[in-house]
Scaffold this active site. Structure first.
Site, PDB file in Angstrom:
ATOM      1  N   GLU A   1     -30.157  -0.465  10.290  1.00  0.00           N
ATOM      2  CA  GLU A   1     -29.453   0.285  11.324  1.00  0.00           C
ATOM      3  C   GLU A   1     -30.430   0.967  12.284  1.00  0.00           C
ATOM      4  O   GLU A   1     -31.434   1.554  11.871  1.00  0.00           O
ATOM      5  CB  GLU A   1     -28.551   1.350  10.689  1.00  0.00           C
ATOM      6  CG  GLU A   1     -27.366   0.791   9.931  1.00  0.00           C
ATOM      7  CD  GLU A   1     -26.283   0.240  10.858  1.00  0.00           C
ATOM      8  OE1 GLU A   1     -26.476   0.254  12.085  1.00  0.00           O
ATOM      9  OE2 GLU A   1     -25.247  -0.206  10.343  1.00  0.00           O
TER      10      GLU A   1
ATOM     11  N   CYS B   1      -6.599  -5.261  -1.666  1.00  0.00           N
ATOM     12  CA  CYS B   1      -7.711  -6.133  -1.286  1.00  0.00           C
ATOM     13  C   CYS B   1      -8.526  -6.643  -2.462  1.00  0.00           C
ATOM     14  O   CYS B   1      -8.890  -7.820  -2.514  1.00  0.00           O
ATOM     15  CB  CYS B   1      -8.597  -5.454  -0.248  1.00  0.00           C
ATOM     16  SG  CYS B   1      -9.591  -4.073  -0.885  1.00  0.00           S
TER      17      CYS B   1
ATOM     18  N   HIS C   1     -13.652  -2.243   1.385  1.00  0.00           N
ATOM     19  CA  HIS C   1     -12.809  -3.429   1.522  1.00  0.00           C
ATOM     20  C   HIS C   1     -13.499  -4.566   0.784  1.00  0.00           C
ATOM     21  O   HIS C   1     -14.730  -4.687   0.798  1.00  0.00           O
ATOM     22  CB  HIS C   1     -12.599  -3.794   2.991  1.00  0.00           C
ATOM     23  CG  HIS C   1     -11.711  -4.992   3.174  1.00  0.00           C
ATOM     24  ND1 HIS C   1     -10.484  -5.110   2.572  1.00  0.00           N
ATOM     25  CD2 HIS C   1     -11.894  -6.149   3.873  1.00  0.00           C
ATOM     26  CE1 HIS C   1      -9.941  -6.258   2.884  1.00  0.00           C
ATOM     27  NE2 HIS C   1     -10.778  -6.914   3.676  1.00  0.00           N
TER      28      HIS C   1
ATOM     29  N   TYR D   1      -7.420   4.355   0.121  1.00  0.00           N
ATOM     30  CA  TYR D   1      -8.753   3.798   0.341  1.00  0.00           C
ATOM     31  C   TYR D   1      -8.855   3.109   1.695  1.00  0.00           C
ATOM     32  O   TYR D   1      -9.949   2.845   2.191  1.00  0.00           O
ATOM     33  CB  TYR D   1      -9.126   2.840  -0.794  1.00  0.00           C
ATOM     34  CG  TYR D   1      -8.523   1.456  -0.700  1.00  0.00           C
ATOM     35  CD1 TYR D   1      -9.225   0.409  -0.111  1.00  0.00           C
ATOM     36  CD2 TYR D   1      -7.245   1.183  -1.177  1.00  0.00           C
ATOM     37  CE1 TYR D   1      -8.686  -0.859  -0.027  1.00  0.00           C
ATOM     38  CE2 TYR D   1      -6.697  -0.079  -1.088  1.00  0.00           C
ATOM     39  CZ  TYR D   1      -7.417  -1.099  -0.519  1.00  0.00           C
ATOM     40  OH  TYR D   1      -6.874  -2.357  -0.421  1.00  0.00           O
TER      41      TYR D   1
ATOM     42  N   ASP E   1     -11.527 -14.060   3.424  1.00  0.00           N
ATOM     43  CA  ASP E   1     -10.785 -12.838   3.113  1.00  0.00           C
ATOM     44  C   ASP E   1      -9.296 -13.152   2.977  1.00  0.00           C
ATOM     45  O   ASP E   1      -8.630 -13.427   3.974  1.00  0.00           O
ATOM     46  CB  ASP E   1     -11.009 -11.801   4.208  1.00  0.00           C
ATOM     47  CG  ASP E   1     -10.496 -10.421   3.810  1.00  0.00           C
ATOM     48  OD1 ASP E   1      -9.783 -10.319   2.785  1.00  0.00           O
ATOM     49  OD2 ASP E   1     -10.799  -9.457   4.527  1.00  0.00           O
TER      50      ASP E   1
ATOM     51  N   TRP F   1       0.856  -1.168   0.000  1.00  0.00           N
ATOM     52  CA  TRP F   1       0.000   0.000   0.000  1.00  0.00           C
ATOM     53  C   TRP F   1       0.905   1.234   0.000  1.00  0.00           C
ATOM     54  O   TRP F   1       1.258   1.767   1.056  1.00  0.00           O
ATOM     55  CB  TRP F   1      -0.920  -0.011   1.219  1.00  0.00           C
ATOM     56  CG  TRP F   1      -2.033  -1.009   1.101  1.00  0.00           C
ATOM     57  CD1 TRP F   1      -3.321  -0.761   0.740  1.00  0.00           C
ATOM     58  CD2 TRP F   1      -1.970  -2.426   1.338  1.00  0.00           C
ATOM     59  NE1 TRP F   1      -4.059  -1.914   0.727  1.00  0.00           N
ATOM     60  CE2 TRP F   1      -3.256  -2.959   1.090  1.00  0.00           C
ATOM     61  CE3 TRP F   1      -0.959  -3.301   1.718  1.00  0.00           C
ATOM     62  CZ2 TRP F   1      -3.555  -4.311   1.220  1.00  0.00           C
ATOM     63  CZ3 TRP F   1      -1.252  -4.648   1.840  1.00  0.00           C
ATOM     64  CH2 TRP F   1      -2.539  -5.138   1.595  1.00  0.00           C
TER      65      TRP F   1
END
Length: 795
Positions: free
Chosen positions: A548, A376, A434, A623, A459, A337
């Site tokens: 939410e 990612c 992500h 990001y 992941d 990164w």
């Protein structure tokens, strides 16, 4: 000799010609069956013919058996070889028989692979899916009797293959299975001719995936079979007994068969789609995926156990998650990164990639050395390729405003000063987005009532250790929804990514801090994946959390806290509503190459006029939510009337921000307002700006048919008043181009246009996608794509 003795013209001729043998024949042994005491009467007697073997013994008692083993090497090719045996004794003169030798095996690759939906990989190599029958035809040197003759098959995978651990199976025709095998294969007769037999062979629905060796034995007394080839077994989402079974055909078409897809990036208020070439059916990818399994640390430590465990999609997916990154193994991608292009010297910037195939081929070509570099979305897209290739349904998922909670507190702290975002005081962060993958499988290890079956988060981006390895998942999406953080694997970490609370702090010049706001709703927004059968975006946020602020959502949050080792450092305090509020809005869609126009709206609920000093800041951000550089700032004083609203224009020139976008993803614009009459009164507004790329187009001409001549045309126009240098265009598309095509141009003048035409011949039918990338010194990795539906040539 008696006429009935002869079984060969060669033997008769050898009786007439005295000839010295060219070599001594291999030894011949007369071996009695177990529990017998038969011994030979005399030394072995050889004839002068090399092809003949004779053994003599004194007697054969009632009920006894004799077995003769002959070692030989064929010395001449023959399509129908035949072994002839003659037994002679006082009571049975010259009994003859011959062994049914397999002369040819038809693998029916085209027919089998088509039935198993693997013909897009290869049609000249047998690739099947477990739990589903496939056909083999055996041709023999003589008439084959299913009653009297023996056909014994052995399949095995991996080193030290064993029936006890399920990596080997021995089975006979007709239908006799080995009693020692943990996982028995099966063969049923489909068709017979006098000299051939066609079998339908079925592997167990829980067979280990991988490459298998197949051998056949027709001698009931033989100890070793004859190798007839190798084939590959994959997971089978078409088989109801397979743990990866996916009921809907349109979903299998999308999550197994689709070689192209979309990866979503940007921000929650500006979501963009990146076309990606998965390419799981390119003919060398299946071998690369199996190599990836073979070099994983668990296999290197105990290959026998690893091959046995490859029956389990949970095990395989966890191995793949670890092997996509190279942090603790010989994985595919090295993550980086960086801020600028120079940070990626010696490799490829992550933004440059447009598909998985080139990455996997580079890794394989250079001896499993990690490819530089990935982030990612690249990690996730490459993992999706591997999973689909192995037969596990898989899709790429993007979570916007994604929390990275390193201490397990379910709280992310963000710090601001007068001049915008401050460097972080902890490793916690909120990423603009992500990307991970979901894989479809059953989870019988967690529950008998299937409540955790279905989509599982995996992941491959190396963030935190999971049981000592840089991997994540499989974490059931249903467990994340309900807050079941005590369920394997890594549910607490993924739950925090979509549900953590966000606390904003103002840091004053003396180092003191004041809580500005507490937000329980902004983390985990717009969770996105490609729709089935179309390029529309599907919002799957409801799969991960209840709406939410609702009672169910807060209840799941409390369940997550109570069922795991999460440490809460007190409850988040919600400050009183401010008497002055601020927000930033876009006046037009931001485009990289043009000035950005925004509006700052300040609203007063105060009964008295007030004077504000507003610091406006623009900062380049990764990001991942990490500050990269400061772009621009200014101060303004505004007068606010009671219960009134004020709008003021913010313009960020391209000349200020352009150079900061080369290695970064977004611009964070913040406005910090201070009441000049009260040092305690501080107000904050922020907005993430993701400038869209300049126009870049790709079109095709020609008949979109298999092996037809077509041309792809890519066009890019320089929108700037200065030249673009070091320009390059890359073009790829599985089923259309077997290799990535690259074109370079030293310079593209102001307002000038580059047009590149690439001829190609489609080599697979179905919906396909061409993906192109443009790169230069002032614009990094602009993407475009177009869809092409390839059909069979009309007759």
């Amino acid at each position: 000799m008696s006429p009935t003795h002869w079984s060969s013209s060669v033997e008769i001729l050898h009786q007439q010609i005295e000839e010295v043998p060219r070599c001594r024949p291999a030894p011949v042994k007369a071996v009695p069956e177990a529990n017998t005491d038969l011994e030979c009467d005399a030394p072995f007697i050889y004839t002068k013919a090399n092809a003949d073997r004779v053994v003599m013994f004194k007697s054969l008692d009632p009920g006894m058996l004799v077995r003769m083993q002959v070692t030989f090497s064929p010395h001449r090719a023959s399509p129908r070889p035949r072994l002839v045996i003659d037994f002679d004794c006082n009571l049975f003169p010259d009994l003859k028989t011959s062994c049914a030798v397999v002369t040819e095996v038809e693998l029916h690759c085209v027919k089998n692979n088509t039935a198993h939906s693997t013909n897009d990989i290869r049609e000249d190599r047998l690739i099947v899916r477990r739990g589903q029958s496939f056909l083999l035809t055996f041709h023999f040197s003589r008439r084959f009797s299913t009653t009297n003759d023996v056909l014994e098959l052995t399949v095995e995978t991996g080193p030290q293959a064993s029936e006890a651990v399920g990596t080997k199976s021995v089975f006979k025709v007709p239908g006799e299975r080995s009693t020692n095998s943990k996982k028995s294969w099966d063969a049923k007769i489909q068709e017979t001719t006098p000299t051939s037999i066609t079998l339908a062979i079925t592997s167990p629905a829980d067979a280990s995936i991988g490459e298998y060796a197949l051998s056949v034995k027709t001698d009931p007394c033989g100890t070793q079979g004859h190798s007839i080839g190798r084939f590959i077994v994959l997971f089978n989402p078409w088989c109801a007994e397979d743990w990866v079974y996916l009921p809907q055909q349109n979903e299998r078409e999308e999550y197994i068969m689709n070689e192209q897809g979309l990866v979503y990036r940007g921000s929650s208020n500006c979501i963009s789609a990146l076309a990606w070439n998965f390419g799981q059916f390119e003919d060398d990818i299946v071998d690369i995926c199996l190599k990836l399994l073979d070099v994983n640390p668990k296999c290197l430590r105990d290959a026998k156990e690893d091959y046995s465990a490859r029956c389990n999609p949970m095990y395989v997916s966890r191995v793949v998650s670890a092997m996509i990154n190279c942090n603790d193994d010989k994985g595919v991608l090295m993550g980086k990164w960086g801020n600028e292009a120079k940070d990626y010297i010696g490799g490829v910037p992550p933004t440059r990639w447009i598909g998985s195939v080139e990455i996997l081929r580079r890794w394989f070509k250079y001896g499993c050395y990690p490819v530089k570099y990935g982030q990612c979305w690249v990690f996730a897209a490459v993992m999706c390729t591997v999973m689909r290739c192995l037969g596990i349904p898989c899709r790429v998922v993007t979570n916007f405003e994604s929390a990275h909670d390193t201490d397990g507190s379910l709280t992310i702290d963000e710090f601001f000063s007068d001049y915008g975002v401050r460097p972080r005081e902890s490793r916690d962060s909120v990423w603009n987005f992500h990307v991970w993958v979901e894989a479809w499988m059953k989870r019988p290890d967690l529950s008998r009532d299937a409540i955790y079956d279905g989509w599982q988060v995996l992941d491959p981006t190396p963030q935190e250790l999971s049981e000592g390895v840089y991997c994540c998942g499989p974490a059931p999406v249903k467990a994340i929804l309900e807050g079941h953080t005590d369920v394997k694997y890594d549910v607490p970490f993924v739950f925090a990514e979509v549900n953590a609370d966000r606390v904003t702090w103002m840091v004053y010049a003396d180092g003191s801090k004041r809580q500005m706001s507490s937000d329980t709703m902004s983390v985990g927004r717009g969770i996105s994946t490609k729709s089935v059968g179309s390029d529309r975006r599907a919002d799957i946020t409801a799969n991960y959390k209840y709406p939410e602020g609702t009672e169910k959502e807060r209840g799941a949050f409390q369940t997550a806290v109570s069922r795991s080792k999460i440490i809460r450092y007190g409850q988040c305090r919600t400050p009183d509503p401010p008497i002055i509020s601020m927000k930033i809005e876009e006046l037009s869609k931001p485009i990289n190459s043009k000035d950005i126009d925004l509006s700052l709206i300040v609203c007063s609920n105060h009964t008295d006029p007030c004077e504000l000093l507003i610091h406006i800041n623009a900062q380049a951000m990764h990001y991942t939510g990490v500050l990269a550089s400061n772009i621009w700032n200014e101060e303004r004083e505004v007068q606010l009337q009671p219960n009134n609203e004020l709008k003021t224009l913010i313009q960020i020139p391209f000349s200020k921000y352009g150079q900061h976008m080369l290695g970064n993803h977004s611009i964070k614009v913040t406005a910090v307002g201070k009441d000049k009459q009260s040092s305690e009164a501080v107000y904050l507004a922020e907005r993430n700006i993701v400038p869209a790329s300049p126009p870049f187009k790709i079109t095709t001409t020609g008949l979109p048919a298999l092996y037809s001549d077509m041309v792809a045309e890519v066009v890019f126009k320089n929108p700037l008043p200065v030249a673009l240098n070091d320009c390059s265009i890359s073009l790829t598309g599985s089923g259309l181009l077997s290799r990535t095509v690259e074109t370079s141009l030293a310079s593209l003048g102001p307002g000038r246009q580059i047009r590149v035409q690439t001829p190609f011949k489609p080599y697979r039918v179905g919906p396909k996608k061409l993906v192109a990338n443009f790169d230069c010194d002032l614009f990094r990795d602009i993407k475009t794509s177009c869809d092409v539906h390839i059909k069979h040539i009309p007759v």
